[in-house]
Scaffold this motif. Structure first.
Motif, PDB file in Angstrom:
ATOM      1  N   ALA A  20      37.314  35.212  33.214  1.00  0.00           N
ATOM      2  CA  ALA A  20      37.829  34.150  32.340  1.00  0.00           C
ATOM      3  C   ALA A  20      37.996  34.660  30.915  1.00  0.00           C
ATOM      4  CB  ALA A  20      36.874  32.955  32.371  1.00  0.00           C
ATOM      5  N   GLY A  21      37.030  35.460  30.445  1.00  0.00           N
ATOM      6  CA  GLY A  21      37.136  36.015  29.099  1.00  0.00           C
ATOM      7  C   GLY A  21      38.322  36.945  28.942  1.00  0.00           C
ATOM      8  N   GLY A  26      43.911  37.798  26.791  1.00  0.00           N
ATOM      9  CA  GLY A  26      45.322  38.094  26.944  1.00  0.00           C
ATOM     10  C   GLY A  26      46.214  36.964  26.470  1.00  0.00           C
ATOM     11  N   VAL A  27      45.880  35.739  26.860  1.00  0.00           N
ATOM     12  CA  VAL A  27      46.699  34.581  26.476  1.00  0.00           C
ATOM     13  C   VAL A  27      46.637  34.347  24.974  1.00  0.00           C
ATOM     14  CG1 VAL A  27      46.948  32.079  26.702  1.00  0.00           C
ATOM     15  CG2 VAL A  27      46.511  33.479  28.727  1.00  0.00           C
ATOM     16  N   PHE A  28      45.419  34.404  24.396  1.00  0.00           N
ATOM     17  CA  PHE A  28      45.259  34.106  22.978  1.00  0.00           C
ATOM     18  C   PHE A  28      45.953  35.143  22.107  1.00  0.00           C
ATOM     19  CE2 PHE A  28      43.414  33.762  18.854  1.00  0.00           C
ATOM     20  CZ  PHE A  28      42.974  32.459  18.717  1.00  0.00           C
ATOM     21  N   SER A  53      40.818  36.142  18.595  1.00  0.00           N
ATOM     22  CA  SER A  53      40.555  35.590  19.926  1.00  0.00           C
ATOM     23  C   SER A  53      39.070  35.360  20.171  1.00  0.00           C
ATOM     24  CB  SER A  53      41.115  36.520  21.003  1.00  0.00           C
ATOM     25  OG  SER A  53      40.355  37.718  21.100  1.00  0.00           O
ATOM     26  N   VAL A  54      38.222  35.969  19.353  1.00  0.00           N
ATOM     27  CA  VAL A  54      36.777  35.878  19.549  1.00  0.00           C
ATOM     28  C   VAL A  54      36.291  34.439  19.433  1.00  0.00           C
ATOM     29  CG1 VAL A  54      34.563  36.478  18.468  1.00  0.00           C
ATOM     30  CG2 VAL A  54      36.245  38.248  18.919  1.00  0.00           C
ATOM     31  N   VAL A  55      36.936  33.625  18.604  1.00  0.00           N
ATOM     32  CA  VAL A  55      36.511  32.238  18.425  1.00  0.00           C
ATOM     33  C   VAL A  55      36.491  31.486  19.747  1.00  0.00           C
ATOM     34  CG1 VAL A  55      38.820  31.322  17.963  1.00  0.00           C
ATOM     35  CG2 VAL A  55      36.816  30.194  16.978  1.00  0.00           C
ATOM     36  N   LEU A  56      37.330  31.879  20.687  1.00  0.00           N
ATOM     37  CA  LEU A  56      37.367  31.256  22.009  1.00  0.00           C
ATOM     38  C   LEU A  56      36.643  32.097  23.061  1.00  0.00           C
ATOM     39  CD1 LEU A  56      38.486  29.032  23.891  1.00  0.00           C
ATOM     40  CD2 LEU A  56      40.576  30.408  24.113  1.00  0.00           C
ATOM     41  N   VAL A  57      36.900  33.395  23.053  1.00  0.00           N
ATOM     42  CA  VAL A  57      36.385  34.274  24.107  1.00  0.00           C
ATOM     43  C   VAL A  57      34.868  34.389  24.057  1.00  0.00           C
ATOM     44  CG1 VAL A  57      36.510  36.610  25.076  1.00  0.00           C
ATOM     45  CG2 VAL A  57      38.555  35.545  24.126  1.00  0.00           C
ATOM     46  N   GLN A  58      34.274  34.194  22.891  1.00  0.00           N
ATOM     47  CA  GLN A  58      32.816  34.309  22.788  1.00  0.00           C
ATOM     48  C   GLN A  58      32.088  33.361  23.736  1.00  0.00           C
ATOM     49  OE1 GLN A  58      31.400  33.198  18.862  1.00  0.00           O
ATOM     50  NE2 GLN A  58      32.809  31.474  18.734  1.00  0.00           N
ATOM     51  N   PHE A  59      32.743  32.251  24.107  1.00  0.00           N
ATOM     52  CA  PHE A  59      32.059  31.293  24.968  1.00  0.00           C
ATOM     53  C   PHE A  59      31.975  31.764  26.415  1.00  0.00           C
ATOM     54  CE2 PHE A  59      33.249  28.662  21.334  1.00  0.00           C
ATOM     55  CZ  PHE A  59      31.992  28.142  21.030  1.00  0.00           C
ATOM     56  N   ALA A  60      32.793  32.730  26.796  1.00  0.00           N
ATOM     57  CA  ALA A  60      32.620  33.345  28.113  1.00  0.00           C
ATOM     58  C   ALA A  60      31.279  34.076  28.164  1.00  0.00           C
ATOM     59  CB  ALA A  60      33.761  34.311  28.407  1.00  0.00           C
ATOM     60  N   PHE A  61      30.914  34.746  27.080  1.00  0.00           N
ATOM     61  CA  PHE A  61      29.631  35.452  27.021  1.00  0.00           C
ATOM     62  C   PHE A  61      28.475  34.484  26.802  1.00  0.00           C
ATOM     63  CE2 PHE A  61      32.879  38.525  25.743  1.00  0.00           C
ATOM     64  CZ  PHE A  61      32.637  39.525  26.669  1.00  0.00           C
ATOM     65  N   VAL A  62      28.743  33.391  26.108  1.00  0.00           N
ATOM     66  CA  VAL A  62      27.715  32.361  25.952  1.00  0.00           C
ATOM     67  C   VAL A  62      27.323  31.787  27.310  1.00  0.00           C
ATOM     68  CG1 VAL A  62      27.322  30.011  25.105  1.00  0.00           C
ATOM     69  CG2 VAL A  62      28.264  31.746  23.573  1.00  0.00           C
ATOM     70  N   VAL A  63      28.318  31.466  28.128  1.00  0.00           N
ATOM     71  CA  VAL A  63      28.031  30.925  29.458  1.00  0.00           C
ATOM     72  C   VAL A  63      27.329  31.963  30.313  1.00  0.00           C
ATOM     73  CG1 VAL A  63      29.069  30.039  31.582  1.00  0.00           C
ATOM     74  CG2 VAL A  63      29.944  29.293  29.365  1.00  0.00           C
ATOM     75  N   LEU A  64      27.791  33.213  30.264  1.00  0.00           N
ATOM     76  CA  LEU A  64      27.174  34.285  31.054  1.00  0.00           C
ATOM     77  C   LEU A  64      25.694  34.436  30.701  1.00  0.00           C
ATOM     78  CD1 LEU A  64      28.736  37.762  31.757  1.00  0.00           C
ATOM     79  CD2 LEU A  64      26.370  37.574  31.030  1.00  0.00           C
ATOM     80  N   GLY A 107      33.218  43.128  25.798  1.00  0.00           N
ATOM     81  CA  GLY A 107      33.883  42.710  24.571  1.00  0.00           C
ATOM     82  C   GLY A 107      34.777  43.793  24.001  1.00  0.00           C
ATOM     83  N   THR A 108      34.328  45.041  24.065  1.00  0.00           N
ATOM     84  CA  THR A 108      35.147  46.158  23.597  1.00  0.00           C
ATOM     85  C   THR A 108      36.398  46.327  24.448  1.00  0.00           C
ATOM     86  OG1 THR A 108      33.152  47.280  22.797  1.00  0.00           O
ATOM     87  CG2 THR A 108      35.127  48.622  23.083  1.00  0.00           C
ATOM     88  N   VAL A 109      36.230  46.227  25.764  1.00  0.00           N
ATOM     89  CA  VAL A 109      37.387  46.336  26.665  1.00  0.00           C
ATOM     90  C   VAL A 109      38.356  45.187  26.429  1.00  0.00           C
ATOM     91  CG1 VAL A 109      38.112  46.264  29.085  1.00  0.00           C
ATOM     92  CG2 VAL A 109      36.126  47.619  28.421  1.00  0.00           C
TER      93      VAL A 109
END
Length: 240
Positions: A20-21, A26-28, A53-64, A107-109
């Protein structure tokens, strides 16, 4: 740490979070770069798309990271973990290190993929300097790792996914949005001291930032350390 890695890698939820992240990145980044091209924004470093994009993608890691902790409380697995490793700080530290390592690599990838996507979508409205791009890509990985540590500490303190996610959504998105929406230099300064506000300072290549990148990353690290200590306090004071 080996045990925590087995726990994390043997279930489906972390993989779904990472997929999902990647999709959100990619979309953002495509959207960000396309808007910059269509609206004729000034030329900017191409890595700014991935940083934004981190403002949105960070929540993928929050959930993980939340699932990595709270799932053990919901299934009773935390009791077994603490029986095997009675020194509770080691259990929490192992989870934090493993989740932070996954977040840094992923996150780096993600940032590298997002930068590549944005380069094509910018259509000439972005600059490419290898040093700046590398710094921004690594900065995204560092920020996501710190967010993962912040989440692990919060999850140990809350012990429930809903409570943990409520705190983190408020801290990482809702509260900064409200402060910036209300306006004013004082509220903007407060927002800049929150985790994402400070993180945004060292993710973007901005020359007139109010404080240095080192100060910004130390601010995020201080939030992560505070959450880690809060989680450790609860872990030591309460039974699993």
């Amino acid at each position: 740490m080996a045990s925590e890695w087995v726990k994390l890698s043997s279930v489906r939820a972390p993989l779904l979070c990472l997929l999902a992240g990647l999709a959100m990145t990619g979309v953002f980044t495509f959207y960000y770069a396309s808007i910059a091209r269509l609206n004729g924004h000034p030329v900017q470093p191409v890595g700014n798309a991935a940083a934004s994009s981190v403002v949105l993608v960070q929540f993928a890691f929050v959930v993980l990271a939340t699932v990595a902790v709270t799932s053990e409380y919901s299934t009773g697995g935390m009791r077994s973990s603490l029986l095997w490793v009675p020194r509770r700080h080691r259990v929490q530290a192992a989870k934090a290190v493993v989740v932070a390592g996954v977040a840094f690599v992923a996150g780096t990838v993600f940032a590298a993929v997002g930068t590549a996507v944005a380069w094509g979508a910018f259509g000439g409205r972005a600059s490419f300097e290898a040093g700046t791009v590398l710094a921004q890509v690594l900065a995204v990985g560092v920020y996501q790792a710190l967010v993962a540590v912040l989440t692990v500490g919060t999850a140990f303190a809350a012990r429930h996914p809903a409570g943990s996610l409520s705190v983190l959504v408020t801290l990482l998105w809702a509260l900064p949005s409200v402060l910036l929406g209300l306006g004013g230099p004082q509220l903007a300064a407060v927002a800049g001291r929150l985790p994402h506000g400070a993180g945004d300072r060292f993710l973007r290549a901005v020359a007139d930032a109010p404080h240095t990148a080192a100060t910004a990353v130390l601010t995020v690290a201080a939030w992560a350390a505070a959450a880690h200590l809060a989680g450790l306090y609860v872990l030591r004071r309460r039974d699993a």
